[in-house]
Enzyme design. Structure first.
Site: not given
Length: 306
Positions: A90, A193
């Protein structure tokens, strides 16, 4: 082959940078980063409370900055030439981009400042969150998520999938989880996300167009599908898109295995990715660098692989 991994949001804890800042060079480095982004990362890494550093606009620059401090020590004295690759989970992909030479440290931190702020604005539009689901059958879990309007956000491997979406839907999942599964709410500020982050993408596309991206000088893998990326410009595009698409850390670890990984080193704030590696890359030695006291163990692992 030694691979460096860089953690994502949720890995920060109050005061975790305090041991680093007793060393003047690390304090000076972090102060310089703080000045560049206009955020007092020294205070946030030492005295700010859990709620403060949970704020996405604070957490993301703080995590990337911690990784940059670690990399400055880890890759010094010729050790960079003995590293087989790097990847981030991430927001850790920004740390990895700097480590691989795709972005300068200043540009990486500027990007993460914009990323954190844009994602915080997107998260504020609706009450959303994330939960880790451990031990579920993937097919069964995906069917349940579809019924509840939730999305898989992180495929972390080792039987763990992080899901995201509306808080009421996450509560329903926790009340009635799939068979043999545990649902653990995460201390993050939104459904990262997923489609909820789409408002951040346009801003980041515009900002990324102002940055110069060099081709990587260390092998680097993307969260999109675990593949190795050889173009800096392509990696920068992937960084933008990853804000609203799932993290495929499971596929990234598969790529490590295919490449012949013999050791994992996780930069600060470390622990989460080493934990995933113990399940997804069983038998591979791993070092989590939480404080400067952990650096000698990482140096030893690099030396053993040379």
């Amino acid at each position: 082959m030694i691979v460096i991994v860089c953690p994502g949001q949720g890995s920060q804890t109050p005061g975790f940078l305090e041991p680093w800042l007793t060393e003047p060079s690390f304090r000076d480095q972090l102060s310089g980063i703080s000045d560049a982004v206009g955020i007092d990362l020294v205070a946030h890494g030492t005295v700010s409370d859990a709620d403060t550093i949970r704020d996405t606009a604070v957490a993301q620059p703080l995590i990337v900055s911690a990784g940059l401090l670690t990399l400055s020590a880890l890759l010094a004295d010729g050790r960079r030439d003995r590293i087989g690759g790097i990847a981030g989970h991430s927001v850790g992909e920004l740390t990895a981009a700097a480590g691989a030479g795709i972005l300068s440290e200043t540009d990486a931190v500027a990007f993460v400042r914009e990323r954190g702020a844009a994602m915080a604005r997107a998260a504020a539009e609706a009450p959303t969150g994330m939960s880790a689901v451990i031990g579920a059958d993937e097919t069964e879990l995906l069917a349940v998520l579809a019924e509840l309007g939730l999305s898989p956000a992180n495929y972390n491997g080792g039987g763990q999938i992080v899901v995201a979406g509306a808080l009421d839907a996450l509560a329903k999942l926790a009340e009635n989880p799939p068979a043999r599964a545990r649902v653990i709410p995460l201390q993050v500020a939104g459904a990262f996300h997923t489609r909820y982050m789409q408002p951040a993408v346009a801003h980041l596309q515009e900002f990324a167009s102002t940055l110069a991206a060099a081709d990587p000088t260390l092998p680097i893998w993307t969260n999109k599908d675990g593949s190795r990326v050889t173009s800096g410009a392509e990696y920068l595009d992937l960084l933008v898109g990853q804000v609203s698409s799932p993290v495929r850390w499971d596929l990234t670890m598969e790529s490590f295995a295919d490449a012949g990984v013999t050791g994992i080193i996780e930069v600060a704030p470390a622990g989460a990715l080493v934990g995933l590696a113990k399940r997804g890359l069983k038998g591979v030695p791993a070092v989590a660098i939480k404080t400067p006291d952990d650096l000698p163990a990482a140096f030893d692992l690099i030396d053993q692989a040379a």
